[in-house]
Design an enzyme around this catalytic site. Sequence first.
Site, PDB file in Angstrom:
ATOM      1  N   ARG A  39       2.653   9.002  -5.863  1.00 13.16           N
ATOM      2  CA  ARG A  39       2.314  10.544  -6.540  1.00 13.16           C
ATOM      3  C   ARG A  39       2.827  10.475  -7.844  1.00 13.16           C
ATOM      4  NH1 ARG A  39      -1.367  10.647  -2.381  1.00 13.16           N
ATOM      5  NH2 ARG A  39      -0.650  11.256  -0.647  1.00 13.16           N
ATOM      6  N   ASN A  51      -4.726   6.662  -6.951  1.00 12.68           N
ATOM      7  CA  ASN A  51      -5.260   8.108  -6.733  1.00 12.68           C
ATOM      8  C   ASN A  51      -4.140   9.132  -6.755  1.00 12.68           C
ATOM      9  OD1 ASN A  51      -3.687   7.467  -4.335  1.00 12.68           O
ATOM     10  ND2 ASN A  51      -5.331   8.660  -3.221  1.00 12.68           N
ATOM     11  N   HIS A  96       0.864  -1.205   0.024  1.00 15.35           N
ATOM     12  CA  HIS A  96      -0.025  -0.074   0.078  1.00 15.35           C
ATOM     13  C   HIS A  96       0.958   1.170   0.104  1.00 15.35           C
ATOM     14  CE1 HIS A  96      -3.977   1.653   1.369  1.00 15.35           C
ATOM     15  NE2 HIS A  96      -3.328   2.853   1.026  1.00 15.35           N
ATOM     16  N   ASP A 141       0.824   2.197   3.782  1.00 11.59           N
ATOM     17  CA  ASP A 141      -0.059   3.375   3.224  1.00 11.59           C
ATOM     18  C   ASP A 141       0.810   4.940   3.144  1.00 11.59           C
ATOM     19  OD1 ASP A 141      -2.245   4.991   2.333  1.00 11.59           O
ATOM     20  OD2 ASP A 141      -3.358   4.750   3.909  1.00 11.59           O
ATOM     21  N   LYS A 170      -8.886  -0.936  -7.532  1.00 14.55           N
ATOM     22  CA  LYS A 170      -8.823  -0.314  -6.110  1.00 14.55           C
ATOM     23  C   LYS A 170     -10.197   0.704  -6.268  1.00 14.55           C
ATOM     24  CE  LYS A 170      -7.759   1.534  -1.929  1.00 14.55           C
ATOM     25  NZ  LYS A 170      -6.415   2.435  -1.680  1.00 14.55           N
TER      26      LYS A 170
HETATM   27  O1  DOR Z   1      -4.268   8.890   4.979  1.00 18.94           O
HETATM   28  C1  DOR Z   1      -4.518   8.592   3.757  1.00 18.94           C
HETATM   29  N1  DOR Z   1      -3.675   9.273   2.897  1.00 18.94           N
HETATM   30  N2  DOR Z   1      -5.150   7.502   3.306  1.00 18.94           N
HETATM   31  C2  DOR Z   1      -5.399   7.219   2.406  1.00 18.94           C
HETATM   32  O2  DOR Z   1      -6.011   6.242   2.039  1.00 18.94           O
HETATM   33  C3  DOR Z   1      -4.979   7.876   1.212  1.00 18.94           C
HETATM   34  C4  DOR Z   1      -3.747   8.738   1.674  1.00 18.94           C
HETATM   35  C5  DOR Z   1      -3.190   9.566   0.363  1.00 18.94           C
HETATM   36  O3  DOR Z   1      -3.157   9.193  -0.836  1.00 18.94           O
HETATM   37  O4  DOR Z   1      -2.998  10.582   0.766  1.00 18.94           O
HETATM   38 ZN    ZN Z   2      -7.046   4.412   1.861  1.00 20.52          ZN
HETATM   39 ZN    ZN Z   3      -3.857   4.762   0.804  1.00 23.62          ZN
END
Ligand code: DOR
Ligand code: ZN
Ligand code: ZN
Length: 371
Positions: A56, A86, A52, A248, A132
């Site tokens: 960026r 994302n 995870h 994460d 996802k």
């Molecule tokens: O705290 C988080 N930041 N949780 C996530 O699931 C996404 C992540 C992000 O992309 O900044």
């Molecule tokens: Zn998340």
């Molecule tokens: Zn995440």
Amino acid sequence: MLFKNLNVVTSRGIKNWDILVENGKIRDMGRFSAKGTDFNGSMTIPSVIDMHVHCRDFSQDYKETIETATKAAISKGVTGIVEMPNTAPPVNNKEIFEKRRTLFKEKSYCDYGINFSVTEDLSFFNGYKFIKIFLTETTGKLLFKGDLDRLFSYKKPIAIHSDIKGIKECVKLSIKHGTKLHVCHVSTKDEVKFIKKYKNENITAEVTPHHLLLPKDSENVKPDLGEKEDREALWKELGKTIDVIASDHAPHTGEEKKRGAYGIPGIETFLPLTLDFAFRKKISFENLALLISENPSKIVSDKKGFEIGKDADFTVIEEKEWIVDSRKFCSKSKFSPFDGMNLKGIVKTVILRGKTVYDGKKIKKINCKEM
Ligand code: DOR
Ligand code: ZN
Ligand code: ZN
């Protein structure tokens, strides 16, 4: 190539073995009389995977790039990552996916898998690791608004960012369709309890070090940090209901954090914190092997894991104490809630597909591959 006298951490105990490597893959393991590189009994974790990670890049390369995130990974013993979609623009169509793939191929310092996102459009293709989906708010605007039942009916592996409501729905749909489901960053005791009740071989669950360690409201992350009872429930199910620890890793600039951005950089504290759990006996080394190596390998790749025929990825470690200092991170995001923490366990050498990519000082780039 023969690596001699390694103490390999596995879910079946620590094994003193020599490892025979051929074309970057594990050819055999055991005791061999031939000469080779002597590791003098060093502890070694095979195939460390962080499933995870947010790298960026693209239009957010000011806060992290594939290059800096994967260098950060190697510098702290992670040989494989799975990236979240994302990004800006998001990885939610074939064209962007292929761009991402090219960028990883050129820039990555570790092996990788790329997740794909769907919001409404259900036209997808093969090649990605997981679809996802985001069922609750987080960084980026990727909330899923389509038909979940239909999405699960395609039987493609799905990873979710969700609260308990969405988890319940997805677990039921996974069971209905026999679709693989990975629940990202489980954070509450109710979620753990629910997943425990319905878990089968298609359903896997993940926790982050910050949800295990940090008190409620001490950091702005999604999902929110839980109460003490939540953390206790997460610890109790490590290696049972919870299959995987993942970072994460969510880089942001200091300015963005001030404005309330969700997430913390975690890839450079991911292995160190979990090693510390094992050295300080909060979890067993058997469980460590399951949570950061064997289970993630099994979930994300048929090329990874400590078995004959799989990639020869090894992280050589030592039981030495050091203090976390985010100013020294390879990541562009130089802050950490774990700054100043005294951790037991350092990374000495990192081997990726038989090649030394980190010798304790220098990080070396080799051609990296999709896992
Ligand atoms: O705290 C988080 N930041 N949780 C996530 O699931 C996404 C992540 C992000 O992309 O900044
Ligand atoms: Zn998340
Ligand atoms: Zn995440």
